[in-house]
Design an enzyme around this catalytic site. Structure first.
Site, PDB file in Angstrom:
ATOM      1  N   GLN A 130      -9.846 -52.297 110.538  1.00  0.00           N
ATOM      2  CA  GLN A 130     -10.630 -51.281 109.849  1.00  0.00           C
ATOM      3  C   GLN A 130      -9.773 -50.458 108.909  1.00  0.00           C
ATOM      4  O   GLN A 130      -8.806 -49.839 109.345  1.00  0.00           O
ATOM      5  CB  GLN A 130     -11.260 -50.362 110.910  1.00  0.00           C
ATOM      6  CG  GLN A 130     -11.904 -49.115 110.338  1.00  0.00           C
ATOM      7  CD  GLN A 130     -12.453 -48.192 111.406  1.00  0.00           C
ATOM      8  OE1 GLN A 130     -13.650 -48.165 111.659  1.00  0.00           O
ATOM      9  NE2 GLN A 130     -11.591 -47.421 112.042  1.00  0.00           N
ATOM     10  N   GLY A 131     -10.099 -50.472 107.619  1.00  0.00           N
ATOM     11  CA  GLY A 131      -9.329 -49.687 106.645  1.00  0.00           C
ATOM     12  C   GLY A 131     -10.050 -48.414 106.280  1.00  0.00           C
ATOM     13  O   GLY A 131     -10.845 -48.375 105.336  1.00  0.00           O
ATOM     14  N   TYR A 132      -9.802 -47.371 107.047  1.00  0.00           N
ATOM     15  CA  TYR A 132     -10.472 -46.084 106.800  1.00  0.00           C
ATOM     16  C   TYR A 132      -9.472 -45.009 106.365  1.00  0.00           C
ATOM     17  O   TYR A 132      -9.430 -44.611 105.234  1.00  0.00           O
ATOM     18  CB  TYR A 132     -11.195 -45.622 108.075  1.00  0.00           C
ATOM     19  CG  TYR A 132     -12.606 -46.131 108.238  1.00  0.00           C
ATOM     20  CD1 TYR A 132     -13.004 -47.345 107.691  1.00  0.00           C
ATOM     21  CD2 TYR A 132     -13.561 -45.388 108.936  1.00  0.00           C
ATOM     22  CE1 TYR A 132     -14.301 -47.806 107.851  1.00  0.00           C
ATOM     23  CE2 TYR A 132     -14.867 -45.845 109.084  1.00  0.00           C
ATOM     24  CZ  TYR A 132     -15.235 -47.052 108.551  1.00  0.00           C
ATOM     25  OH  TYR A 132     -16.519 -47.490 108.705  1.00  0.00           O
ATOM     26  N   SER A 133      -8.648 -44.533 107.322  1.00  0.00           N
ATOM     27  CA  SER A 133      -7.780 -43.386 107.043  1.00  0.00           C
ATOM     28  C   SER A 133      -6.752 -43.709 105.954  1.00  0.00           C
ATOM     29  O   SER A 133      -6.329 -44.849 105.795  1.00  0.00           O
ATOM     30  CB  SER A 133      -7.031 -42.978 108.304  1.00  0.00           C
ATOM     31  OG  SER A 133      -7.925 -42.593 109.301  1.00  0.00           O
ATOM     32  N   SER A 165      -5.482 -50.072 112.809  1.00  0.00           N
ATOM     33  CA  SER A 165      -5.158 -50.683 114.098  1.00  0.00           C
ATOM     34  C   SER A 165      -4.949 -52.183 113.950  1.00  0.00           C
ATOM     35  O   SER A 165      -5.818 -52.868 113.413  1.00  0.00           O
ATOM     36  CB  SER A 165      -6.300 -50.459 115.092  1.00  0.00           C
ATOM     37  OG  SER A 165      -6.573 -49.098 115.201  1.00  0.00           O
ATOM     38  N   GLU A 248     -17.837 -46.423 117.034  1.00  0.00           N
ATOM     39  CA  GLU A 248     -16.456 -46.287 117.490  1.00  0.00           C
ATOM     40  C   GLU A 248     -16.337 -45.124 118.468  1.00  0.00           C
ATOM     41  O   GLU A 248     -15.681 -45.228 119.496  1.00  0.00           O
ATOM     42  CB  GLU A 248     -15.529 -46.062 116.293  1.00  0.00           C
ATOM     43  CG  GLU A 248     -14.058 -45.993 116.695  1.00  0.00           C
ATOM     44  CD  GLU A 248     -13.140 -45.651 115.536  1.00  0.00           C
ATOM     45  OE1 GLU A 248     -13.643 -45.324 114.451  1.00  0.00           O
ATOM     46  OE2 GLU A 248     -11.923 -45.713 115.738  1.00  0.00           O
ATOM     47  N   GLU A 373     -11.675 -31.678 116.974  1.00  0.00           N
ATOM     48  CA  GLU A 373     -12.181 -30.579 116.139  1.00  0.00           C
ATOM     49  C   GLU A 373     -13.300 -31.060 115.212  1.00  0.00           C
ATOM     50  O   GLU A 373     -14.271 -30.351 114.979  1.00  0.00           O
ATOM     51  CB  GLU A 373     -11.027 -29.970 115.328  1.00  0.00           C
ATOM     52  CG  GLU A 373     -10.038 -29.171 116.179  1.00  0.00           C
ATOM     53  CD  GLU A 373      -9.173 -30.029 117.111  1.00  0.00           C
ATOM     54  OE1 GLU A 373      -9.008 -31.242 116.835  1.00  0.00           O
ATOM     55  OE2 GLU A 373      -8.676 -29.501 118.105  1.00  0.00           O
TER      56      GLU A 373
END
Lengths: 389, 371
Positions: A130-133, A165, A248, A373
């Site tokens: 997964q390419g998110y952050s 990951s 997720e 948060e």
């Protein structure tokens, strides 16, 4: 076929097809079969189990048959799960394809995209990451800057992802990219799929405080991606991203019932008159176990309510927040149970520092998949409806 | 069993919520307190509750009850927790009913379901719940028994027509064997009932017995497990009332955060307050699951101690957090008597203490978990 007949059939099928060595508990997901082009099977049995379950669609029991799923109803899938649990069968395959991309593709993908990708997820042929952050886009994910330029017959991707990951072990990536640089930040994002073997893709593992390296930095340098590999509508990728994050969160929150701390404490420290001798520790463990049991019943209640037709919605944020914070607390208690031995980092006695490394690993639980948060922000906005401004 | 409410229970919940919101808002409790009402609850409300089937909610239909079980009783208690309804419901409909059922007594169930004569249960003798530590002794006299000694923290003790008293008929304090239950009637010789005005402005009493005639209920010497079961069952319903208190505090607090202005903005926009409210929401969500599980287990009829301890511990923790946070987030106005939020904290603590506080529940939870 009645559910009873189905149960009998499943039982027979498992008896014949699930190898004996696959009927033992796993110590962790590291021992699981993750599939993919380069996966090194731990044994022939592990390979066989994946092939047989994949053939039947039992790796993804409720997905449609036409895309390689099991085509089972919820009730049938529950029976399959019960029968597998009864013989301690390991899951034949675990993957981000199953947990995350698959559900999103089934909901948002085109028929062609489903035909192309879903069967390979079901059989464990392709391992996804997964390419998110990004370095500048963590909690504020929508500010991501990796760009995909429209070059007529293809997209040209440039940028960097982080905390990907298992990027170094994965075959394909599902990736959030900015396709409309001038649009407001939530509206310029698209959801793109591409092969990690494409020219211009490189990865670099990140070593963590735990000593483990499950995450990578991932770089894209003029990567060419065919036009047909954009999922859903151009510029509407944020909707898919949010849907997928909900999945997720549910997964991270729903870690399942671990071995009770009290059992570990009894084994390690012994009891006197049926009680742990260390009264302060006993009290701390009781406090934790009360909350852990209430959490377990809450996961069950959310599941039951979903079955009755209610939408889980933002409640997944509550499960993620509480589940991860509890898991961190659990590992703090484990340190107290193990005493100084908890801190051994190397050697056979400590299984190369399993207690210490697992403890440190849990510190990421409340960061990955949206920090605690961020979950509290979501609860505040979507459940309590507190004002933004 | 599904951790949800079926249609019938969902309807009961809606009717209980509506009933208490309309018939006994918090202003009723304030009124009872300010008038120094000696009865301490509204008799007309009790009558209405009987007609609704709430008074006999745990009792079988043959006895005139509504037979909604503990899940039903929990829904009523939760609704009463939201409105801080002053009522003999807990003492009479929950504790006395549970105890008489656990003792196998069937003679009194009809009277209990009707609710014309009030029942309560007297256990505590000191400031902490300690059933095995019961010291009060019953003496055989003629064909019956007499009781002498002191009971404290008895809910509705000064208005009850019949008091079920736990006393020792053999053994010594600290032993579980040798306890029995006796009925003492209002006005009995040597009985002095002193109402204890407590922080929650509700009905509690100290009862002093001096050679007071008493009738044995159930079997001699072996009442410990029945009383323990009754207090476990009562704790599941107390947990539901505490859950209602916590929920109401969260609702009132978020409403206030949406309306109060400071620094030119609504204070609900402040992340510091949003996070506190969201955390409280999660804490209450966990408690709701534990409470429903315990109430369902109570209805299944098997061992309930572990689930009751879990639910009560969670409910105490949530109600403590909710009432404290409610006052803090309301600011100065939360400290005024004129504002209702203070009534919630004053009810939550004494109620939590009845039949064992957090530590008592956590200790029991650990013991029943085998550590």
């Amino acid at each position: 076929m009645s559910l009873d007949e189905f149960r009998a059939e499943v039982r027979d099928w498992l008896e014949v097809n699930c190898p004996a060595s696959m009927r033992t508990p796993m110590a962790s997901f590291d021992e699981a079969c993750w599939g993919g082009r380069h996966f090194e099977f731990a044994s022939d049995d592990q390979r066989l189990w994946l092939e047989r379950a994949g053939e039947k669609g039992y790796t993804v029991p409720t997905w449609p048959k036409e895309y390689g799923g099991g085509g089972l109803s919820k009730d049938e899938a529950k029976i399959l799960a019960e029968e597998m649990k009864r013989i301690n069968a390991r899951p034949p395959l675990v993957s981000f394809g199953i947990w995350m991309l698959g559900p999103a593709l089934l909901k948002f993908g085109s028929h062609e995209q489903k035909l192309e990708h879903i069967p390979k997820i079901a059989r464990g042929d392709i391992r996804w990451c997964q390419g998110y952050s990004e370095p500048g886009a963590g909690s504020d994910l929508a500010s991501l800057r990796t760009k995909a330029e429209d070059k007529g017959d293809h997209w040209l991707v440039n940028g960097q992802k982080v905390w990907t990951s298992y990027a170094d072990k994965s075959d394909w990536i599902f990736c959030l990219v900015r396709t409309e640089p001038d649009a407001p930040k939530h509206e310029g994002i698209s959801f793109l799929l591409f092969d990690m073997e494409s020219a211009g893709v490189s990865t670099k593992p990140i070593k963590l405080i735990s000593g483990y390296s499950p995450f990578c930095e991932t770089f894209f340098d003029d990567v060419t991606v065919p036009k047909g590999q954009l999922v859903g509508e151009r510029g509407k990728g944020w909707t898919i991203a949010k849907y997928l994050l909900t999945h997720e969160r549910k997964m991270i929150g729903d870690i399942g019932a671990p071995t009770p701390l009290s059992q570990l404490a009894r084994e390690k420290l012994g009891t006197e008159g049926g009680q742990l001798e260390d009264a302060m520790l006993r009290s701390e463990i009781a406090r934790h176990e009360i909350d852990a049991a209430a959490f377990m019943f809450t996961v069950q209640r959310a599941t039951d309510e979903a079955k009755a037709g209610a939408s889980l919605g933002a409640f997944s944020s509550a499960l993620k927040y509480v589940g991860t914070e509890l898991n961190k607390d659990r590992h703090e208690k484990l340190l107290k149970i193990h005493g100084s031995e908890a801190f051994e980092w190397e050697g056979q006695f400590s299984r190369d520092g399993a207690v210490a490394k697992d403890w440190l690993r849990t510190k990421a639980n409340s960061i990955e998949g949206g920090t605690s948060e961020v979950q509290l922000n979501i609860i505040s906005k979507r459940i309590l409806e507190l004002p933004d401004r | 069993m599904s951790l949800t409410l079926n249609e019938e229970l969902q309807l009961l919940k809606e009717s209980a919520d509506g009933f208490f919101a309309e018939k006994s808002p918090v202003s009723d409790l304030r009124d009872l307190r300010d008038r120094e009402d000696e009865v301490g609850y509204r008799a007309d409300l009790w009558q209405d509750m009987a007609e609704m089937g709430f008074v006999g909610i745990l009792l079988p239909e043959e006895a005139g009850g509504a037979d909604f079980g503990y899940v039903g009783a929990g829904l009523v208690a939760e609704a009463m927790g939201r409105q801080l309804t002053a009522s003999p419901f807990l003492a009479h409909s929950v504790v006395a009913a549970s105890l008489l059922k656990a003792l196998g007594d069937e003679d009194r169930l009809g009277a209990l379901a009707a609710g014309d004569e009030l029942y309560t249960v007297a256990i505590d003798e000191g400031p902490r719940f300690d059933l095995a530590g019961t010291k009060m002794t019953a003496t055989q006299a003629g064909g019956g028994y007499t009781l002498s000694g002191l009971k404290t923290f008895v809910p509705d003790g000064h208005v009850a027509d019949h008091i079920l008293v736990v006393a020792r008929t053999s053994g010594t304090a600290g032993e579980t064997d040798g306890l029995s239950v006796f009925q003492v009637d209002k006005g009995a010789k040597g009985l002095i009932a002193d109402r204890t005005i407590m922080a929650d402005s509700r009905n509690w009493a100290k009862l002093s017995f001096n050679a007071t005639p008493a009738t044995l209920v159930g079997t001699l010497d072996g009442a410990y497990s029945a009383v323990e079961r009754a207090t476990d069952l009562a704790n599941t319903v107390i947990a539901a009332e505490l859950l209602g208190i916590a929920e109401e505090c969260l609702t009132r607090t978020t409403d206030y955060l949406k309306e109060r202005q400071q620094f030119g903005v609504t204070i609900g926009t402040f992340q510091a307050l949003q996070h506190r409210a969201s955390h409280l929401f999660c804490e209450i969500a966990l408690t709701r699951s534990a409470v429903l599980k315990a109430l369902q287990t109570a209805d299944e009829g098997g061992p309930v101690g572990w689930f009751a301890a879990l639910a009560k511990a969670r409910a105490i923790k949530s109600a403590e957090l909710a009432t404290n946070e409610a006052i803090q987030m309301h600011g100065g106005i939360g400290m005024t008597d004129e504002y209702d939020i203070g009534f919630y904290i004053k009810r939550a603590r004494p109620l939590a203490h009845l039949y064992g506080d957090y530590n008592v529940q956590a200790d029991r939870f650990a013991a029943l978990s085998g550590y």
